[in-house]
Enzyme design. Sequence first.
Site, short mmCIF file in Angstrom:
data_model
loop_
_atom_site.label_atom_id
_atom_site.label_comp_id
_atom_site.label_asym_id
_atom_site.label_seq_id
_atom_site.Cartn_x
_atom_site.Cartn_y
_atom_site.Cartn_z
N ASP A 187 -40.95 1.71 3.57
CA ASP A 187 -42.08 0.88 3.14
C ASP A 187 -41.63 -0.29 2.26
O ASP A 187 -42.47 -1.14 1.91
CB ASP A 187 -43.09 1.72 2.35
CG ASP A 187 -43.95 2.60 3.25
OD1 ASP A 187 -44.18 2.19 4.41
OD2 ASP A 187 -44.39 3.67 2.82
N ILE A 194 -44.91 0.99 12.46
CA ILE A 194 -46.10 0.22 12.05
C ILE A 194 -46.35 0.55 10.59
O ILE A 194 -46.71 1.67 10.24
CB ILE A 194 -47.37 0.56 12.86
CG1 ILE A 194 -47.25 0.05 14.29
CG2 ILE A 194 -48.59 -0.11 12.19
CD1 ILE A 194 -48.57 -0.08 15.03
N ASP A 195 -46.11 -0.42 9.75
CA ASP A 195 -46.43 -0.27 8.34
C ASP A 195 -47.85 -0.80 8.18
O ASP A 195 -48.16 -1.89 8.66
CB ASP A 195 -45.44 -1.10 7.51
CG ASP A 195 -45.70 -0.98 6.03
OD1 ASP A 195 -46.12 0.10 5.58
OD2 ASP A 195 -45.48 -1.97 5.32
N ASP A 203 -47.63 3.03 17.06
CA ASP A 203 -46.56 3.51 16.17
C ASP A 203 -45.45 4.17 17.01
O ASP A 203 -44.27 3.89 16.83
CB ASP A 203 -47.08 4.59 15.20
CG ASP A 203 -48.06 4.09 14.16
OD1 ASP A 203 -47.70 4.02 12.98
OD2 ASP A 203 -49.21 3.77 14.53
N THR A 215 -50.67 1.25 9.12
CA THR A 215 -51.38 1.72 10.33
C THR A 215 -52.90 1.58 10.15
O THR A 215 -53.62 1.26 11.10
CB THR A 215 -51.00 3.18 10.64
OG1 THR A 215 -49.58 3.24 10.74
CG2 THR A 215 -51.60 3.67 11.95
N ASP A 273 -40.01 1.31 9.75
CA ASP A 273 -41.42 1.69 9.79
C ASP A 273 -42.00 1.01 11.04
O ASP A 273 -42.16 -0.21 11.09
CB ASP A 273 -42.16 1.21 8.53
CG ASP A 273 -43.49 1.94 8.39
OD1 ASP A 273 -43.97 2.48 9.40
OD2 ASP A 273 -44.04 1.96 7.27
N GLU A 284 -40.14 6.50 10.46
CA GLU A 284 -41.26 7.28 9.93
C GLU A 284 -41.72 8.40 10.86
O GLU A 284 -42.12 9.47 10.40
CB GLU A 284 -42.45 6.36 9.62
CG GLU A 284 -43.62 7.15 9.05
CD GLU A 284 -44.68 6.31 8.36
OE1 GLU A 284 -44.67 5.09 8.50
OE2 GLU A 284 -45.52 6.92 7.69
P1 AMP Z 1 -50.04 -0.67 2.00
O1 AMP Z 1 -50.45 -1.18 3.33
O2 AMP Z 1 -49.26 -1.63 1.18
O3 AMP Z 1 -51.18 -0.06 1.26
O4 AMP Z 1 -48.98 0.47 2.25
C1 AMP Z 1 -49.00 1.30 3.36
C2 AMP Z 1 -48.06 2.44 3.07
O5 AMP Z 1 -48.54 3.17 1.94
C3 AMP Z 1 -47.98 3.46 4.16
O6 AMP Z 1 -46.93 3.15 5.02
C4 AMP Z 1 -47.71 4.77 3.42
O7 AMP Z 1 -46.39 5.22 3.62
C5 AMP Z 1 -47.87 4.41 1.96
N1 AMP Z 1 -48.65 5.37 1.18
C6 AMP Z 1 -49.28 6.49 1.58
N2 AMP Z 1 -49.84 7.14 0.53
C7 AMP Z 1 -49.54 6.41 -0.57
C8 AMP Z 1 -49.82 6.56 -1.96
N3 AMP Z 1 -50.53 7.59 -2.43
N4 AMP Z 1 -49.34 5.64 -2.81
C9 AMP Z 1 -48.64 4.57 -2.36
N5 AMP Z 1 -48.34 4.38 -1.04
C10 AMP Z 1 -48.78 5.28 -0.16
MG MG Z 2 -45.54 2.31 6.02
#
Ligand code: AMP
Ligand code: MG
Length: 330
Positions: free
Chosen positions: A276, A129-130, A51, A132, A127, A74
Amino acid sequence: MVNTMDKISPEVVTGIQAIIKASALCQRVWSDLAGGESIRKSDRSPVTIADYGSQAIICKMIRDRFPNDTIIAEEDSKELRKPDHSKVLEQVTHFAHAFFPTSSSKEVCSWIDFSSNSITDRFWALDPIDGTKGFLRGDQYAIALALIENGGVILGFLACPNLYMDIHNPFGERGCLFMALKGKGSVQMGKNGLSEQPLSVSKVKNPSEATITESVEPDHADHLTHQHLAQKLNISKPSFRMDSQAKYGILARGEATLYLRVPSPSEPGYKENIWDHAAGSIIAEEAGGKVTDVLGRPLDFSCGIKMVKNHGILVSNGILHDVVLKALEM
Ligand code: AMP
Ligand code: MG
């Protein structure tokens, strides 16, 4: 500006070069260290060597080419500078050397901190690393970069180093790069930016034939509500769980029809971060898809880091959008 940007504009060229380098850095961290050490942030989420390295490289390249542009990313280097984390900083600097051989740890931290907290009329959302958690599991993750002008996304890139290029060949070549320019469509390229192919969303008209994609992490979305929605629409195919904005990529190329992100019951008031969704949303839209929140409102990237005017996310092939919004009113 929107209508003058094309594939040879400096924003596109710099963005592609930066994201390709960052993606290579992430893959190297994975292959050398299986993800390596991670630091827990104040919200308990993990941040890795990759990241930090990815953010350092992309911020440096954008700042070098566009010194007046704001970058909203981020991470920051606060934790990394602490003596307890000196080994992690050493590793970040080591991996950055493959691209910037003479960089010091101090410089690497300063590149990470080019990121600002306040949005301007024109800014980059990053981001590094989206997903992580997906990266650490060896699953999907993405490096997501977007350029936003006057609240609208005009350019988006997603590098997905672990994503297969072709659904019909899931054990074939991995590593995709998605790019969209406002008004000019979306494309997929190989991880080196070659073999460009235009993208278009699925043409499915009957909701029962839809394929849903959703987060892997149950804390990031309400899987149960998604399941109820699928039942209501007679969708029999199991949902496709995938980390990161790679979900937008597979929707843009027609492999998924719906990306559902109803806020999880563990955090029902959760507000999404701009980084995101900015890159992913333009890639889905420019491939013919529709992106709103779960109440049908357009995504608003003009309020700050958090999308405070939106609630959850709904992405579709366009054709099914209203049917799904209606079904969500349950
Ligand atoms: P995903 O891989 O689609 O589940 O999304 C990853 C992203 O979810 C991360 O980059 C976080 O910024 C975000 N994230 C963290 N907590 C939450 C939450 N409670 N609801 C939705 N997204 C979140
Ligand atoms: Mg992310």
